[in-house]
Write an enzyme that holds these catalytic residues in place. Sequence first.
Site, PDB file in Angstrom:
ATOM      1  N   GLU A   1     -63.720 -30.676 -26.478  1.00  0.00           N
ATOM      2  CA  GLU A   1     -63.079 -29.643 -26.487  1.00  0.00           C
ATOM      3  C   GLU A   1     -61.440 -29.250 -27.002  1.00  0.00           C
ATOM      4  O   GLU A   1     -61.113 -28.351 -27.095  1.00  0.00           O
ATOM      5  CB  GLU A   1     -63.625 -29.296 -24.754  1.00  0.00           C
TER       6      GLU A   1
ATOM      7  N   LYS B   1     -56.275 -21.305 -23.646  1.00  0.00           N
ATOM      8  CA  LYS B   1     -57.269 -21.565 -22.545  1.00  0.00           C
ATOM      9  C   LYS B   1     -56.857 -19.846 -22.175  1.00  0.00           C
ATOM     10  O   LYS B   1     -57.657 -19.436 -21.920  1.00  0.00           O
ATOM     11  CB  LYS B   1     -58.253 -22.440 -21.948  1.00  0.00           C
TER      12      LYS B   1
END
Length: 365
Positions: free
Chosen positions: A184, A226
Amino acid sequence: METLEVALEERSYPIHIGPGLLDQEGLLPPFIKQKKVMVVSNETVAPLYLSRLCENLARGGISAHSVILPDGERYKTWETLNLIFDALLTERCERNTVLIALGGGVIGDMGGFAAACYQRGMPFIQVPTTLLSQVDSSVGGKTAINHPMGKNMIGAFYQPKLVLADISTLDTLPDRELKAGLAEVIKYGLIRDPEFFDWLEVNLEKLLARDQAALVYAVRRSCANKAEVVAADERESGERALLNLGHTFGHAIETGMGYGEWLHGEAVSAGTLIAAELSRALGWIEAATVTRIERIFVRAGLPVHGPALGVERYVALMSHDKKVQDGKLRLVLLQGIGKAVVSDVATPEQIAAAITARCTDTGTG
Ligand code: NAD
Ligand code: GLY
């Protein structure tokens, strides 16, 4: 300690990142008005960190109850979720009681979903203890459980009040889980941050060796990426879908192999290579770029081929993807390193060819 903010107006919240935060006083009490919390953890993480968290809370005058769940992706179910509701009701938790999710992404996703549902919504705090949960799942408010037919199919968007990412908890994380988290991390470089991708190419071994400064940098930069995406598109009507690079194929791998056989990050790694192969077949990236992407995942110790489930099974599993719109599969593909797009231009034949080319692994992750 470094602090970022997820800017969502009245639902904005801080992400604290750094070593030793579980023991640091004063970070949690401002977010716990009722002085009572329910900590949700699992049988692996609780023996390592629960008492430290509870002692810290007690120093702030906060009483902590806890519910300890079985450990594993295969327990991300209604039955396990009910154990949280049982505990909340048994301890007479109220709508203002705070739920704290202490663990990896499975605990964070289930704890968050329980918080979204209990009395139609109670406040919750994420204390992520895996690399994957620190860089991704604890931030952004996606909460869910699995259904036998599809990953994360039942859930809610529900933002935490605070994310406390104590980098020191990564000291006890098994190597395989650390590597899975790197999938990720690499994702952010691939979809929108080419400079970070370059940095990762130089510093990957430091991350694998758990160099603290490198880990803090990688977690902060991942969370910054993010947070920006979530602030711009909280409910995934556009840009947020890019965070799912490799996930449509990856979720098919996780569901197809049985939850927990392949770790989420492992499935995302193989899935990203299928997406890269498809992007190459569409003429959007060079074969050399696919090789460059493959190389960093290999160095991270992650699988770059999916299991040989067969094209038909992949396609059937992918038909439940949350990005399917009007029956049409939309995929996150690459137009370069640092540039991802959501596209439905790939034909079924091209998708099948990419799966065939990349899904040859007969073992598990
Ligand atoms: P996980 O929660 O299963 O944790 C991995 C393993 O590490 C578990 O066995 C856990 O008990 C153990 N563990 C956790 N912290 C530890 C520590 N500090 N020391 C030792 N062991 C520790 O897996 P994960 O990779 O953290 O999360 C994967 C889950 O996250 C999947 O269910 C995935 O769907 C979800 N996810 C959600 C989002 C989101 O936006 N909500 C994003 C990505 C992934
Ligand atoms: N992990 C994908 C998202 O949060 O949108």
